[in-house]
Design an enzyme around this catalytic site. Structure first.
Site, short mmCIF file in Angstrom:
data_model
loop_
_atom_site.label_atom_id
_atom_site.label_comp_id
_atom_site.label_asym_id
_atom_site.label_seq_id
_atom_site.Cartn_x
_atom_site.Cartn_y
_atom_site.Cartn_z
N CYS A 2 17.18 14.41 -18.33
CA CYS A 2 18.57 14.60 -17.98
C CYS A 2 18.97 13.44 -17.08
O CYS A 2 18.11 12.71 -16.60
CB CYS A 2 18.75 15.91 -17.21
SG CYS A 2 18.16 17.33 -18.12
N ARG A 27 20.12 9.63 -21.55
CA ARG A 27 19.04 10.51 -21.09
C ARG A 27 19.23 11.95 -21.58
O ARG A 27 18.33 12.78 -21.45
CB ARG A 27 18.98 10.52 -19.56
CG ARG A 27 18.76 9.16 -18.95
CD ARG A 27 18.72 9.27 -17.43
NE ARG A 27 17.56 10.04 -17.01
CZ ARG A 27 16.36 9.55 -16.83
NH1 ARG A 27 16.15 8.27 -17.00
NH2 ARG A 27 15.37 10.32 -16.45
N TRP A 74 19.79 17.30 -21.20
CA TRP A 74 19.00 17.36 -22.43
C TRP A 74 18.20 18.65 -22.30
O TRP A 74 17.28 18.74 -21.48
CB TRP A 74 18.08 16.14 -22.52
CG TRP A 74 17.32 16.04 -23.81
CD1 TRP A 74 17.79 15.53 -24.98
CD2 TRP A 74 15.96 16.42 -24.06
NE1 TRP A 74 16.81 15.59 -25.95
CE2 TRP A 74 15.68 16.13 -25.41
CE3 TRP A 74 14.96 16.99 -23.27
CZ2 TRP A 74 14.44 16.38 -25.99
CZ3 TRP A 74 13.72 17.24 -23.86
CH2 TRP A 74 13.47 16.93 -25.21
N ASN A 100 16.53 17.27 -12.78
CA ASN A 100 15.92 16.66 -13.97
C ASN A 100 14.42 16.89 -13.86
O ASN A 100 13.83 16.58 -12.84
CB ASN A 100 16.24 15.15 -13.99
CG ASN A 100 15.44 14.42 -15.05
OD1 ASN A 100 15.15 14.97 -16.11
ND2 ASN A 100 15.08 13.17 -14.76
N GLY A 101 13.83 17.43 -14.92
CA GLY A 101 12.38 17.69 -14.90
C GLY A 101 12.12 19.11 -15.38
O GLY A 101 12.98 19.72 -16.03
N GLU A 479 6.76 1.19 -37.06
CA GLU A 479 7.95 1.06 -36.23
C GLU A 479 9.22 1.03 -37.08
O GLU A 479 10.23 1.64 -36.71
CB GLU A 479 7.83 -0.21 -35.36
CG GLU A 479 9.05 -0.56 -34.53
CD GLU A 479 9.45 0.52 -33.53
OE1 GLU A 479 8.69 1.47 -33.30
OE2 GLU A 479 10.58 0.41 -33.01
N LYS A 483 12.13 3.73 -36.46
CA LYS A 483 13.52 3.34 -36.15
C LYS A 483 14.48 4.02 -37.10
O LYS A 483 15.49 4.58 -36.70
CB LYS A 483 13.61 1.84 -36.30
CG LYS A 483 14.12 0.91 -35.33
CD LYS A 483 14.09 0.99 -33.88
CE LYS A 483 13.59 2.20 -33.19
NZ LYS A 483 12.60 2.01 -32.19
N GLU A 486 14.74 7.83 -36.55
CA GLU A 486 15.40 8.17 -35.29
C GLU A 486 16.92 8.13 -35.39
O GLU A 486 17.59 9.02 -34.89
CB GLU A 486 15.00 7.17 -34.20
CG GLU A 486 13.69 7.44 -33.54
CD GLU A 486 13.47 6.53 -32.36
OE1 GLU A 486 13.44 5.29 -32.57
OE2 GLU A 486 13.34 7.03 -31.23
N HIS A 502 -4.65 5.50 -51.93
CA HIS A 502 -5.50 6.65 -51.59
C HIS A 502 -4.69 7.94 -51.42
O HIS A 502 -5.17 8.91 -50.86
CB HIS A 502 -6.29 6.36 -50.31
CG HIS A 502 -7.22 5.18 -50.47
ND1 HIS A 502 -8.34 5.24 -51.26
CD2 HIS A 502 -7.14 3.92 -49.98
CE1 HIS A 502 -8.94 4.06 -51.23
NE2 HIS A 502 -8.24 3.24 -50.47
N LYS A 594 16.32 9.28 -24.12
CA LYS A 594 15.76 7.95 -23.92
C LYS A 594 14.43 8.00 -23.22
O LYS A 594 13.49 7.31 -23.56
CB LYS A 594 16.76 7.12 -23.12
CG LYS A 594 16.31 5.70 -22.82
CD LYS A 594 16.34 4.86 -24.06
CE LYS A 594 15.84 3.45 -23.84
NZ LYS A 594 15.44 2.85 -25.13
O1 M6R Z 1 9.96 4.39 -22.07
P1 M6R Z 1 8.78 4.37 -23.00
O2 M6R Z 1 8.60 3.02 -23.65
O3 M6R Z 1 7.52 4.85 -22.40
O4 M6R Z 1 9.17 5.39 -24.15
C1 M6R Z 1 8.25 5.70 -25.15
C2 M6R Z 1 8.92 6.43 -26.29
O5 M6R Z 1 9.46 7.64 -25.87
C3 M6R Z 1 10.04 5.57 -26.92
O6 M6R Z 1 9.54 4.35 -27.38
C4 M6R Z 1 10.68 6.32 -28.09
O7 M6R Z 1 9.79 6.45 -29.14
C5 M6R Z 1 11.95 5.60 -28.52
N1 M6R Z 1 12.95 6.54 -28.82
C6 M6R Z 1 11.74 4.71 -29.69
O8 M6R Z 1 12.89 4.17 -30.22
#
Ligand code: M6R
Length: 599
Positions: A2, A27, A74, A100-101, A479, A483, A486, A502, A594
């Site tokens: 959050c 966040r 969040w 937050n937490g 990756e 991407k 996401e 395989h 994030k």
């Molecule tokens: O802040 P961090 O690099 O530790 O975050 C790790 C992952 O949560 C972050 O890379 C996440 O997978 C992103 N949404 C990727 O786009």
């Protein structure tokens, strides 16, 4: 997960809180709220959905207050709804609080408070903290004392900010495992989950540490450390400017940040030698002492770590274990004491990565953080930090942090290779010279934007996408798939190209888009064979190559180990445009946040 922004000062802070919340929306963005003090009363406004909805309420209510706390949520405990959004009040409602937490013992506390007559309005864990403070206020007239006593009863992770109607202008804050930064302006103070929330107003910031309790009064602030004594915390001057946290004319932060990459990598490269020397001490003796490396991270940062495994094995001839932090921290790792532990994280706050790092530290390993955020938890917990210098990455989908992490890890591999005698001086110089060309190479890759957009237009309605790569390009295949899923919510999977026969090849049917990463180099023939295999089954092949003899999206010529860094650009652009053509909310993808500061 959050976002918190609070203000105490001499002016009306309503617009400032809304602006700060917008900067923190990455966040969490399922609901937002704010509390403000006025005439000895605390007023609360809440709205489900994005911060814009809250902004409308703020304007309608003509909010005018010099002491406010704001929150963007969040959801963890309780669905996104008005009742569950913050700020929460206790009983009788004299205290408002944002959190937050995760408060792990909230059920136990709730039961005790319920037995004392407290009635709860939400399903959140956070609300108990507000009730606890008010319960404590029955026994003490001091808001700071009641707040501190409540914090002592909490287990779990928290960044908390609270206000009390009888003490206008006073904010109490506490931090444990969730980020909280104090911004120091001229006669005004800010508390936020992240610096961009107040950067427009001050660049002076104190990163609160775990166990810290901060008390802000209109004329100053005091921080108490976990041991109850006064905490002397350094005031940092933040180098980021406000425009680096803005969209600068781009439609989305993701697109802006994709285009930021040449600059981000250039800034990273500029400070790298110093950073590496200072924090890592690459003397031949030290480097030889390292017998292997654990690379641990999550999500995109994990893909950078996995690519680094290939770099380090190749250039430094070191054994490397790369793992996702959430797995690593619960494995029975037989820690090798002479191995280095390296945590890679953009935010420096990812709970899983931090926990894995703390395990390694406990086992007596030397620890290195590769992070983007100054003063973040992982930088504080690591013995050394090498920084990526991307500036704030706002888009939930990480882009510029990824290429900057690859840059740092590539440089580290070369430095270690040279220091350990695996690379000769001329070899090292030549490879480093090529690395320094990265900003220009990334700029050249960005020129493929229109070609990518055109291809994306032709495939955006497809429902499933496959990404193939080998060697250092395999993590990039992962990756590319991450991407795309996401931001577009479409099914996408990455595989080592040699593995498809395989099993995964079974999913290929006529028209399935397959992205294949085929740099010129020793495995080019092998990956092209995999391409033949999928093409023969009707796949729509999109080849990313730097071999002019091939028919595909042609990228600049670089060595095969640097190829993943520049090929990241078209893959990011593919994800962006496919999501854009599908009308997705690119900067705020559903279900994501994030910074994942909970397990
Ligand atoms: O802040 P961090 O690099 O530790 O975050 C790790 C992952 O949560 C972050 O890379 C996440 O997978 C992103 N949404 C990727 O786009």
């Amino acid at each position: 997960m959050c976002g918190i922004i609070a203000y105490s000062g001499g002016r009306n802070g309503a617009a400032l809180i809304i602006d700060g919340l917008k900067k923190l929306e990455y966040r969490g963005y399922d609901s937002a709220g704010l509390a403000y003090g006025a005439y000895g009363k605390i007023n609360i406004l809440k709205a489900v959905g994005k911060v814009n909805n809250l902004e409308e309420l703020v304007l309608k209510n003509k909010v005018n207050s010099a002491c406010l706390i704001g929150h963007t949520r969040w959801a963890t405990h309780g669905k996104p709804s008005k009742e569950n959004s913050h700020p929460h009040t206790g009983q009788p409602g004299a205290v408002a609080l944002v959190h937050n937490g995760i408060i792990e013992n909230y059920l136990e506390l709730k039961q005790k408070l319920t037995a004392k007559g407290h009635k709860f309005k939400s399903q959140t864990d956070s609300e108990v903290a507000a009730h606890l403070i008010e319960e404590n206020l029955k026994r003490t007239l001091s808001f700071p004392a009641a707040f501190e006593a409540a914090v002592k009863q909490l287990k779990g992770a928290y960044a908390l900010v609270a206000m009390y109607n009888r003490e206008p202008g006073v904010l109490m804050a506490a931090k444990k495992q969730s980020p909280l930064v104090l911004g120091i302006g001229k006669g005004e103070y800010f508390l936020a989950s992240d610096v961009p929330a107040f950067l427009q107003h001050t660049k002076r910031a104190v990163f609160l540490e775990d166990g810290d309790i901060a008390c802000i009064i209109p004329r100053g602030y005091k921080i108490t450390a976990a041991d109850g004594g006064p905490a002397k915390r350094k005031i940092h001057t933040i180098a980021w400017d406000n425009t680096s946290a803005q969209k600068c004319g781009y439609k989305h932060f993701m697109l802006k940040e994709i285009f930021d990459q040449p600059q981000a990598v250039e800034d990273t490269l500029r400070t790298l030698p110093n950073d590496i020397k200072k924090s890592f001490g690459i003397s031949a003796r030290r480097a030889k002492e390292i017998k292997g490396i654990y690379l641990v991270a999550c999500g995109t940062a994990y893909h950078a770590a996995l690519a680094a495994k290939y770099f380090l094995e190749h250039f430094a001839k070191l054994p490397v274990e790369a793992d996702t932090a959430s797995e690593f921290k619960y494995r029975d790792v037989n820690f090798q004491k002479d191995w280095l532990f390296c945590a890679v994280s953009q935010s420096g706050e990812t709970a899983d990565t931090l926990a894995a790092l703390l395990n390694a530290k406990k086992a007596g390993l030397r620890t290195l953080g590769v992070c983007n955020v100054l003063g973040s938890a992982i930088t504080r917990a690591s013995d050394f930090t090498v920084y990526t210098r991307c500036g704030p990455e706002i888009s939930v989908a990480s882009t510029k942090a990824f290429t900057s992490q690859l840059t740092v890890l590539y440089a580290l591999s070369l430095q270690l290779g040279f220091a350990r005698g695996a690379l000769s001086k001329p070899q090292f110089n030549e490879l480093y010279k090529e690395l320094l060309r990265l900003p220009a190479l990334l700029a050249a890759a960005l020129k493929k934007q229109e070609q990518v957009k055109k291809t994306a237009r032709g495939i955006f309605r497809k429902k499933s996408f496959i990404f193939l790569g080998r060697n250092a390009c395999f993590p990039l295949a992962l990756e590319g798939a991450l991407k795309l899923k996401e931001v577009s919510y479409l099914h996408a999977e990455g595989f080592p190209a040699g593995e498809i026969k395989h099993g995964p090849i079974a999913v290929i049917e006529r028209g399935t888009p397959v992205f294949a990463l085929a740099p010129k180099g020793f495995l080019e023939g092998k990956i092209l064979s995999s391409c033949q295999e999928v093409s023969a089954r009707g796949a729509m092949l999109i080849l990313l190559t730097n071999d002019a003899a091939q028919n595909g999206l042609l990228l600049p010529r670089v060595s095969e180990y640097l190829f993943p860094v520049i090929a990241a650009v078209p893959l990011q652009l593919f994800a962006y445009y496919i999501a854009a053509f599908n009308g997705c909310d690119i900067d705020r993808p559903r279900n994501l946040a994030k910074s994942v500061t909970v397990e």
